[in-house]
Design a protein around this motif. Structure first.
Motif, PDB file in Angstrom:
ATOM      1  N   ALA A  57       0.826  -1.207   0.000  1.00 58.13           N
ATOM      2  CA  ALA A  57       0.000   0.000   0.000  1.00 58.13           C
ATOM      3  C   ALA A  57       0.863   1.261   0.000  1.00 58.13           C
ATOM      4  N   TYR A  58       2.059   1.148   0.529  1.00 55.53           N
ATOM      5  CA  TYR A  58       2.955   2.298   0.616  1.00 55.53           C
ATOM      6  C   TYR A  58       3.906   2.402  -0.571  1.00 55.53           C
ATOM      7  N   LEU A  59       3.903   1.429  -1.442  1.00 52.80           N
ATOM      8  CA  LEU A  59       4.836   1.404  -2.555  1.00 52.80           C
ATOM      9  C   LEU A  59       4.693   2.603  -3.501  1.00 52.80           C
ATOM     10  N   PRO A  60       3.475   3.000  -3.910  1.00 56.17           N
ATOM     11  CA  PRO A  60       3.377   4.177  -4.782  1.00 56.17           C
ATOM     12  C   PRO A  60       3.945   5.448  -4.131  1.00 56.17           C
ATOM     13  N   SER A  61       3.697   5.625  -2.838  1.00 56.33           N
ATOM     14  CA  SER A  61       4.235   6.801  -2.141  1.00 56.33           C
ATOM     15  C   SER A  61       5.749   6.732  -2.046  1.00 56.33           C
ATOM     16  N   LEU A  62       6.270   5.549  -1.778  1.00 52.56           N
ATOM     17  CA  LEU A  62       7.714   5.370  -1.708  1.00 52.56           C
ATOM     18  C   LEU A  62       8.367   5.657  -3.057  1.00 52.56           C
TER      19      LEU A  62
END
Length: 135
Positions: free
Chosen positions: A3-8
């Protein structure tokens, strides 16, 4: 974690673009400064390419994921425009915006950017807290 991959990935791309602009052009990747120089006619090609790259983001997202990113704005357009105007005034008063101070300025250990970023965060926390209390 996914879930945090796009933000990362987005953060990594922001950092990489800021480093490349600084190393290759000697310019700080502050969006308000870049747009201001573009509107003022200074280095229109370089500033125009940077702004075009920013504007192409949703279209690149669509090409990669098949649809535009989901965005919901719960405020009225007059309120959005008024807030945008206030942000613009604030960036001129603060000699830069969150990208210039928060991404590049902090990486350069700028004391002015540390104060500006702390002010941005404090104001954001205060505004979010006030809005929650007024709910």
């Amino acid at each position: 974690m996914t879930a945090y991959l796009p933000s990362l990935l987005g953060g990594m791309m922001l950092g990489a673009s800021a480093v490349l602009l600084l190393v290759l052009n000697g310019r700080i990747a502050g969006i308000s400064g870049i747009v201001g120089r573009l509107l003022g006619g200074t280095h229109p090609a370089a500033n125009g390419v940077f702004v075009a790259g920013l504007a192409s983001g949703p279209f690149l997202y669509r090409a990669a994921f098949g649809s535009f990113p989901s965005v919901t704005v719960a405020a009225s357009w007059p309120l959005v425009l008024a807030c945008g105007l206030l942000v613009g005034i604030g960036t001129r008063m603060g000699s830069g915006c969150t990208s210039g101070h928060g991404i590049v300025g902090l990486a350069r250990f700028s004391k002015r950017s540390l104060v500006a970023t702390a002010t941005f965060l404090a104001a954001g926390i205060a505004a979010a807290t006030a809005m929650e209390l007024l709910r």
